[in-house]
Write an enzyme that holds these catalytic residues in place. Structure first.
Site, short mmCIF file in Angstrom:
data_model
loop_
_atom_site.label_atom_id
_atom_site.label_comp_id
_atom_site.label_asym_id
_atom_site.label_seq_id
_atom_site.Cartn_x
_atom_site.Cartn_y
_atom_site.Cartn_z
N HIS A 42 21.39 23.17 52.64
CA HIS A 42 20.15 23.86 53.00
C HIS A 42 20.42 25.37 53.05
O HIS A 42 21.43 25.79 53.62
CB HIS A 42 19.66 23.36 54.37
CG HIS A 42 18.40 24.01 54.81
ND1 HIS A 42 17.17 23.64 54.31
CD2 HIS A 42 18.16 25.02 55.69
CE1 HIS A 42 16.23 24.40 54.87
NE2 HIS A 42 16.81 25.24 55.71
N ASN A 65 23.31 16.97 52.50
CA ASN A 65 22.37 17.92 51.88
C ASN A 65 22.90 19.33 52.08
O ASN A 65 23.62 19.61 53.04
CB ASN A 65 21.01 17.79 52.58
CG ASN A 65 19.97 18.76 52.03
OD1 ASN A 65 19.85 18.91 50.81
ND2 ASN A 65 19.26 19.45 52.90
N MET A 90 13.92 18.24 46.29
CA MET A 90 12.81 18.74 47.10
C MET A 90 11.78 17.65 47.37
O MET A 90 10.60 17.79 47.04
CB MET A 90 12.17 19.95 46.41
CG MET A 90 13.16 21.06 46.08
SD MET A 90 14.12 21.64 47.49
CE MET A 90 12.99 22.87 48.14
N ARG A 91 12.27 16.56 47.92
CA ARG A 91 11.35 15.48 48.24
C ARG A 91 11.79 14.81 49.53
O ARG A 91 12.98 14.54 49.73
CB ARG A 91 11.35 14.46 47.10
CG ARG A 91 10.03 13.82 46.98
CD ARG A 91 9.75 12.97 45.86
NE ARG A 91 8.79 11.97 46.33
CZ ARG A 91 7.52 12.21 46.58
NH1 ARG A 91 7.04 13.41 46.38
NH2 ARG A 91 6.72 11.27 47.03
N ILE A 92 10.82 14.57 50.39
CA ILE A 92 11.13 13.95 51.69
C ILE A 92 11.24 12.45 51.51
O ILE A 92 10.44 11.83 50.79
CB ILE A 92 10.04 14.34 52.72
CG1 ILE A 92 10.14 15.85 52.99
CG2 ILE A 92 10.18 13.54 54.00
CD1 ILE A 92 8.99 16.41 53.78
N GLU A 138 26.78 29.02 48.63
CA GLU A 138 26.46 27.58 48.49
C GLU A 138 27.42 26.93 47.50
O GLU A 138 27.95 25.84 47.72
CB GLU A 138 25.02 27.40 48.00
CG GLU A 138 23.97 27.80 49.02
CD GLU A 138 22.57 27.38 48.58
OE1 GLU A 138 22.39 26.25 48.10
OE2 GLU A 138 21.64 28.20 48.74
N GLY A 198 19.75 22.87 39.27
CA GLY A 198 21.01 22.17 39.50
C GLY A 198 22.26 23.05 39.52
O GLY A 198 23.33 22.60 39.13
N SER A 199 22.14 24.27 40.04
CA SER A 199 23.35 25.11 40.06
C SER A 199 24.37 24.60 41.07
O SER A 199 25.58 24.66 40.84
CB SER A 199 23.00 26.59 40.30
OG SER A 199 22.63 26.81 41.64
C1 GAR Z 1 19.51 25.73 46.77
O1 GAR Z 1 19.41 27.02 47.30
C2 GAR Z 1 19.49 24.70 47.87
O2 GAR Z 1 20.15 25.12 49.03
C3 GAR Z 1 18.01 24.57 48.12
O3 GAR Z 1 17.42 24.60 46.85
C4 GAR Z 1 18.24 25.38 45.97
C5 GAR Z 1 18.55 24.53 44.76
O4 GAR Z 1 19.19 25.30 43.77
N1 GAR Z 1 17.71 23.38 48.81
C6 GAR Z 1 16.71 23.26 49.67
O5 GAR Z 1 15.94 24.16 49.92
C7 GAR Z 1 16.58 21.88 50.30
N2 GAR Z 1 15.67 21.92 51.39
P1 GAR Z 1 20.02 24.58 42.64
O6 GAR Z 1 19.07 23.57 41.98
O7 GAR Z 1 20.36 25.69 41.69
O8 GAR Z 1 21.21 23.92 43.25
#
Ligand code: GAR
Length: 217
Positions: free
Chosen positions: A114, A112, A95-97, A179, A17-18
């Site tokens: 990505h 979202n 991470m779920r469709i 991000e 969850g950053s």
């Molecule tokens: C992030 O890099 C986000 O862009 C990616 O997962 C990571 C979550 O990090 N998302 C995907 O790949 C979605 N398809 P976080 O939990 O530290 O925010």
């Protein structure tokens, strides 16, 4: 003068969850157009749940493994969002469709982030994909969610150079910094109604500056 009503946002996570934290931090500003009203995870062990609770935000897991079908899990998610009066859903490492019905129910109200410059490198292992392809610029994208994975209209992007000697981890470290900057800004744009989805495209309220450019050299 009173500020306009804030858009009620739910952040959906699956992991640390950053990105969620970066949005929660930004939303503390009095003039930020969204309030983070709920955090949901499909995984009870997601580290981000504790981080959200520490920030005083209602946070809970809806464990997808306890549901017989994708549709029944999505229905539980939908009920939780509606019960909390959520207006906008923000996926942050979720991470779920989803089923097509859930995506359609939240069309134009779900975004979202990505970790690639879409439409390049959809799916997972995006940093490996970028290194494999030999691109010299990589980055991240905030987009509206549509039924096709990682294919929705693009709201905002940030690019970083790919450096000689990069491996997936070093590249991921460079992208995640962007991000954390991009997502709060893009969410503010959407929450304030300045980038609505119209006829399958983002209808930007204001033109952006044309001066900025990122060169890999
Ligand atoms: C992030 O890099 C986000 O862009 C990616 O997962 C990571 C979550 O990090 N998302 C995907 O790949 C979605 N398809 P976080 O939990 O530290 O925010």
């Amino acid at each position: 003068m009173s500020l306009p009503k804030k858009t009620r946002v739910a952040i959906l996570i699956s992991g640390r969850g950053s990105n969620m934290v970066s949005v929660i931090e930004a939303a503390k500003a009095p003039d930020y157009p969204a309030e983070i009203a709920l955090v949901l995870s499909n995984r009870p062990d997601a580290g981000g749940l504790a981080r959200a609770a520490e920030a005083g935000i209602p946070a809970r897991a809806i464990d997808h493994t306890l549901f017989a079908s994708r549709e029944s899990f999505d229905a539980a998610l939908d009920a939780a969002l509606r019960e909390a009066g959520i207006e906008l859903v923000c996926l942050a490492g979720f991470m779920r469709i989803f089923s097509a019905g859930f995506v359609e129910a939240w069309a134009g109200r779900m975004v979202n982030i990505h970790p690639s410059l879409l439409p390049l490198f959809r799916g997972t292992h995006t940093h490996e994909q970028a290194l494999q392809a030999g691109v010299r610029l990589h980055g991240c994208t905030v987009h509206y969610v549509v039924p096709e994975l990682d294919a929705g209209p693009i709201i905002a992007q940030a690019a970083v150079p790919v450096l000689t000697g990069d491996d997936p981890d070093s590249l991921a470290d460079r992208v995640i910094v962007q991000e954390h900057k991009l997502y709060p800004k893009a969410l503010a744009l959407v929450a304030s109604g300045q980038a609505p989805l119209k006829n399958g495209r983002v209808d930007f309220a204001a033109a952006q500056g044309a001066k900025g450019a990122l060169h890999s050299l």
